[in-house]
Design an enzyme around this catalytic site. Sequence first.
Site, PDB file in Angstrom:
ATOM      1  N   GLU A 129      -3.109   3.688  -1.719  1.00 17.64           N
ATOM      2  CA  GLU A 129      -4.108   2.819  -1.059  1.00 17.64           C
ATOM      3  C   GLU A 129      -5.545   3.318  -1.179  1.00 17.64           C
ATOM      4  O   GLU A 129      -6.270   3.467  -0.183  1.00 17.64           O
ATOM      5  CB  GLU A 129      -3.717   2.625   0.413  1.00 17.64           C
ATOM      6  CG  GLU A 129      -2.316   2.052   0.538  1.00 17.64           C
ATOM      7  CD  GLU A 129      -1.856   1.821   1.960  1.00 17.64           C
ATOM      8  OE1 GLU A 129      -2.538   2.254   2.900  1.00 17.64           O
ATOM      9  OE2 GLU A 129      -0.783   1.209   2.128  1.00 17.64           O
ATOM     10  N   GLU A 236       7.079  -1.841  -2.326  1.00 20.56           N
ATOM     11  CA  GLU A 236       7.305  -1.847  -0.871  1.00 20.56           C
ATOM     12  C   GLU A 236       7.501  -3.265  -0.329  1.00 20.56           C
ATOM     13  O   GLU A 236       7.004  -3.612   0.720  1.00 20.56           O
ATOM     14  CB  GLU A 236       6.134  -1.195  -0.128  1.00 20.56           C
ATOM     15  CG  GLU A 236       5.760   0.174  -0.620  1.00 20.56           C
ATOM     16  CD  GLU A 236       4.652   0.821   0.186  1.00 20.56           C
ATOM     17  OE1 GLU A 236       4.307   0.320   1.275  1.00 20.56           O
ATOM     18  OE2 GLU A 236       4.133   1.858  -0.261  1.00 20.56           O
TER      19      GLU A 236
HETATM   20  C1  XIL Z   1       4.536   3.039   6.842  1.00 25.89           C
HETATM   21  C2  XIL Z   1       5.937   3.313   7.375  1.00 25.89           C
HETATM   22  O1  XIL Z   1       6.767   2.189   7.131  1.00 25.89           O
HETATM   23  C3  XIL Z   1       5.851   3.621   8.870  1.00 25.89           C
HETATM   24  O2  XIL Z   1       7.151   3.969   9.341  1.00 25.89           O
HETATM   25  C4  XIL Z   1       4.872   4.746   9.108  1.00 25.89           C
HETATM   26  O3  XIL Z   1       4.764   4.952  10.481  1.00 25.89           O
HETATM   27  C5  XIL Z   1       3.508   4.396   8.509  1.00 25.89           C
HETATM   28  O4  XIL Z   1       3.636   4.116   7.118  1.00 25.89           O
HETATM   29  N1  XIL Z   1       1.951   1.121   2.888  1.00 25.89           N
HETATM   30  C6  XIL Z   1       2.478   2.332   2.545  1.00 25.89           C
HETATM   31  C7  XIL Z   1       3.527   2.946   3.385  1.00 25.89           C
HETATM   32  O5  XIL Z   1       2.219   2.842   1.452  1.00 25.89           O
HETATM   33  O6  XIL Z   1       3.494   4.371   3.346  1.00 25.89           O
HETATM   34  C8  XIL Z   1       3.437   2.469   4.822  1.00 25.89           C
HETATM   35  O7  XIL Z   1       4.631   2.911   5.447  1.00 25.89           O
HETATM   36  C9  XIL Z   1       3.345   0.953   4.864  1.00 25.89           C
HETATM   37  C10 XIL Z   1       2.138   0.465   4.125  1.00 25.89           C
END
Ligand code: XIL
Length: 327
Positions: A129, A236
């Site tokens: 990100e 994701e």
């Molecule tokens: C999120 C997880 O799902 C949560 O459990 C944690 O508390 C925070 O991070 N984009 C990403 C992931 O790259 O690492 C994030 O995951 C969701 C958004």
Amino acid sequence: MIAEPPLKSLAPFRIGTAVRAAELTEPAYGDLVARHFSQITAEWEMKMEYVVQPDGSFRFDRADAIAGFAQRRGLKLFGHTLLWYANEPEGFARLDETRQSFEGALRNYVTAMVSRYRGLATGWDVVNEPVMENGEGLRESLWTRKLGQTGHFKVAFEAAKAADPAAVLFVNDYHLESRPAKLAAYMRLIEQLLKDGVPLGGIGCQTHCWSEMAPGAITATLKALAGFGLPIHLSEMDVSTVQGGMLASRAEAEQRQARLYAEAVEAFAALPERQQFAFTVWGLRDRDSWLKRENASDRPLLFDDAGRPKPAFSAVVNALRRRGSAG
Ligand code: XIL
């Protein structure tokens, strides 16, 4: 009830899910993961927020548990994530230059993480990100403040490459389907990294969506990113059934959700084979989703709270079968 077909038996590419160590100790959960998926991603226990202790030491217990599950069940592991603007652990932020250079500490961390899972991890999100939400540039973070924009990419990617030359190294971002300025900034960044000779091996597209999302947006985004010729990780995916307004009934939202999952599978499967790195959903059952913390009535994944397949699962199966028959 006829057991649903294992997704990984239908997918000509790696198909993954995000997991947490504690859930893997639940036999029904572990069996469902191993039945359908060929790769797992640590949802948060391989991030600095868990690994880096306040004194700068590293804690690998849960990352090792997740890696151990993958090894025992014959699955691959995807490393997520080395650097993320949202993780600025005290152990690093407090680092003073006398004890160890900041760059040296970062190299040490990346080397420790990547070499630990060498041979099991197919790849890593090296920087997660990096693009600002509005697409007006790159995010500021502890990493950019200390090492500069290009510097932090260079240090992290080169250390990861040295630690595991076979791992595919990714940059990864989200909302690329719905924010043209963000997608454009992400593509400019990728161009710059390639020009700078950073060992970028793949492009991550998180694909966090919502059921009201316009059909075609996912397809257009994957096509744009595939233009670099690099492996693509749809990394994701989840489809919120409540974000973007509860316009539709639950049944209608679930149908729209199913259509978006099918679109994503079709768009991913239409990529040249060498660019199909993996298709990953962000969790197994609705109850496991991070989105539940925002809205308990959200149902974003392929399996319901009890682990039963939903219309979205059937849509993925049908899309894979259509692709399979298309040859
Ligand atoms: C999120 C997880 O799902 C949560 O459990 C944690 O508390 C925070 O991070 N984009 C990403 C992931 O790259 O690492 C994030 O995951 C969701 C958004």
